[in-house]
Design an enzyme around this catalytic site. Sequence first.
Site, PDB file in Angstrom:
ATOM      1  N   ARG A  60       0.851  -1.197   0.000  1.00 33.91           N
ATOM      2  CA  ARG A  60       0.000   0.000   0.000  1.00 33.91           C
ATOM      3  C   ARG A  60       0.884   1.245   0.000  1.00 33.91           C
ATOM      4  NH1 ARG A  60      -1.592   2.146   4.542  1.00 33.91           N
ATOM      5  NH2 ARG A  60      -2.270   0.241   5.573  1.00 33.91           N
ATOM      6  N   TYR A 113     -14.856  18.117 -15.842  1.00 33.62           N
ATOM      7  CA  TYR A 113     -15.408  16.760 -15.823  1.00 33.62           C
ATOM      8  C   TYR A 113     -16.510  16.668 -14.764  1.00 33.62           C
ATOM      9  CZ  TYR A 113     -15.374  11.679 -15.406  1.00 33.62           C
ATOM     10  OH  TYR A 113     -15.725  10.359 -15.376  1.00 33.62           O
ATOM     11  N   ASP A 186      -6.022  19.569 -14.843  1.00 33.77           N
ATOM     12  CA  ASP A 186      -6.403  18.255 -15.348  1.00 33.77           C
ATOM     13  C   ASP A 186      -6.104  18.266 -16.841  1.00 33.77           C
ATOM     14  OD1 ASP A 186      -7.722  16.038 -16.432  1.00 33.77           O
ATOM     15  OD2 ASP A 186      -9.378  16.149 -14.990  1.00 33.77           O
ATOM     16  N   LYS A 211      -7.656   7.049 -19.779  1.00 33.41           N
ATOM     17  CA  LYS A 211      -7.846   7.597 -21.109  1.00 33.41           C
ATOM     18  C   LYS A 211      -6.576   7.384 -21.948  1.00 33.41           C
ATOM     19  CE  LYS A 211     -11.606   8.648 -18.982  1.00 33.41           C
ATOM     20  NZ  LYS A 211     -11.854   9.922 -18.332  1.00 33.41           N
TER      21      LYS A 211
HETATM   22  C1  LIG Z   1     -12.324  10.438 -17.144  1.00 36.36           C
HETATM   23  C2  LIG Z   1     -11.885  11.728 -16.623  1.00 36.36           C
HETATM   24  C3  LIG Z   1     -11.663  11.922 -15.251  1.00 36.36           C
HETATM   25  C4  LIG Z   1     -11.940  10.845 -14.236  1.00 36.36           C
HETATM   26  O1  LIG Z   1     -11.102   9.741 -14.393  1.00 36.36           O
HETATM   27  P1  LIG Z   1     -11.513   8.250 -13.950  1.00 36.36           P
HETATM   28  O2  LIG Z   1     -10.294   7.460 -14.306  1.00 36.36           O
HETATM   29  O3  LIG Z   1     -12.746   7.872 -14.710  1.00 36.36           O
HETATM   30  O4  LIG Z   1     -11.770   8.301 -12.473  1.00 36.36           O
HETATM   31  C5  LIG Z   1     -11.204  13.153 -14.835  1.00 36.36           C
HETATM   32  N1  LIG Z   1     -10.991  14.159 -15.700  1.00 36.36           N
HETATM   33  C6  LIG Z   1     -11.199  14.007 -17.024  1.00 36.36           C
HETATM   34  C7  LIG Z   1     -10.939  15.164 -17.932  1.00 36.36           C
HETATM   35  C8  LIG Z   1     -11.655  12.804 -17.528  1.00 36.36           C
HETATM   36  O5  LIG Z   1     -11.869  12.666 -18.842  1.00 36.36           O
END
Ligand SMILES: *Cc1c(COP(=O)(O)O)cnc(C)c1O
Length: 394
Positions: A60, A113, A186, A211
């Site tokens: 962890r 998001y 982000d 992604k």
């Molecule tokens: C998908 C996404 C998230 C969240 O990510 P997860 O892996 O689904 O928790 C955050 N920000 C953006 C821009 C995203 O496309």
Amino acid sequence: MSRQTDHSDRNRFATLAVGSAESETHPHRSGTNDVVPPIHLSTTFEWASGENGNEHDYSRESNPTRAALEAQLARLEGGEYGLAFASGMAATSTTMLSLVPPGGHVVSSDSIYSGTEKLLTEHMAGHLGADIDFVDARDPDIVADAVNADTDLIWVETPSNPLMRLCDIQAIADIADDYDAVFGVDSTFTSPYYQAPLELGADIVVHSTTKYLNGHSDSIGGAVITDAKGVFEQLAFAQRVGLGNMLSPFDCYLVARGIKTLPARMEHHEKNAMDVARFLESHDRVTRVYYSGLESHPQHDLASEQMSGYSGMLSFEFDGTRIELEAFVEGLDLFTPGASLGSAESLVEVPSLMLPDEFSRSEDSAETPETLVRVSIGLEDAEDLCEDFRTALP
Ligand SMILES: *Cc1c(COP(=O)(O)O)cnc(C)c1O
């Protein structure tokens, strides 16, 4: 000096992504000479003291496969420290919970998001009494007006979901510096290949590795990269000790594997996206295309300055009724209707049809047209993708 990452940097990036430059010093080189980091599933490591002491005690807190990925993520963003989380939301929530005290102040872009928006409104504001100002972060002056000496965190997403809005990272970094606030970006929609927020002055970069970084629709994960030692220590402590939301060794292996082909994939996503965006722009049943690579995008100049490419996400407004829109989506063959993005296969998402709750309550819903279609352009043949739209559009 140009803010844009130039092409030679991108070649250098490809070398970093493959990772061979680091292999000599890499721990996996010792012993069996594997060329990829092995998957260490062990939860615990035999305790030893003094000179024989272990780097890892309990998985962890740290694990060799995760440590290898975290170092790779840091190198890709040009940052000092990387952390790999169980999801993009785990990365974002750990960052916010660590850096914003109860009753603290956050200035966030209003184009973010939907999960991040819920985290801010329901958890940070609802449970912890934080004060959240959602602003139109396309204009740095609006951000500056909302920030004050008590602001703990400034948060943006660029380009944003689903309207492909951009924020000027360098201008907002200057505002954050003036007020001593932490600035997080982000950067999921570009991946580290097309945008380097830390170089532009951000303190923290967050990715959903689900992604582009993993890129194969088979692993949920997230990452935080930072240059700030204090921020890293706060986040690492929260993740490893209190929250325990790290990425599993198997998923670390998948993301590390995905990263090796990130540059090649991103180039192909972008080339396909440009072809599809141009095709859609010329179609009579498309009112407007949102893609920062097109000259018609209102922030095309900023995109060209701050990104080294325009990535593979675009949206467009369909000109027709809701019934025609549904028929269009059903008529697609190569584009799969579904959430998520950034993988080999092309996906299409219509917020008003597929996410009706979020559509009606999102901050920018008033500006999200009912017939908006968001597309994640995959790695198929560009002509086949255009042909699929040509056939399905009325
Ligand atoms: C998908 C996404 C998230 C969240 O990510 P997860 O892996 O689904 O928790 C955050 N920000 C953006 C821009 C995203 O496309």
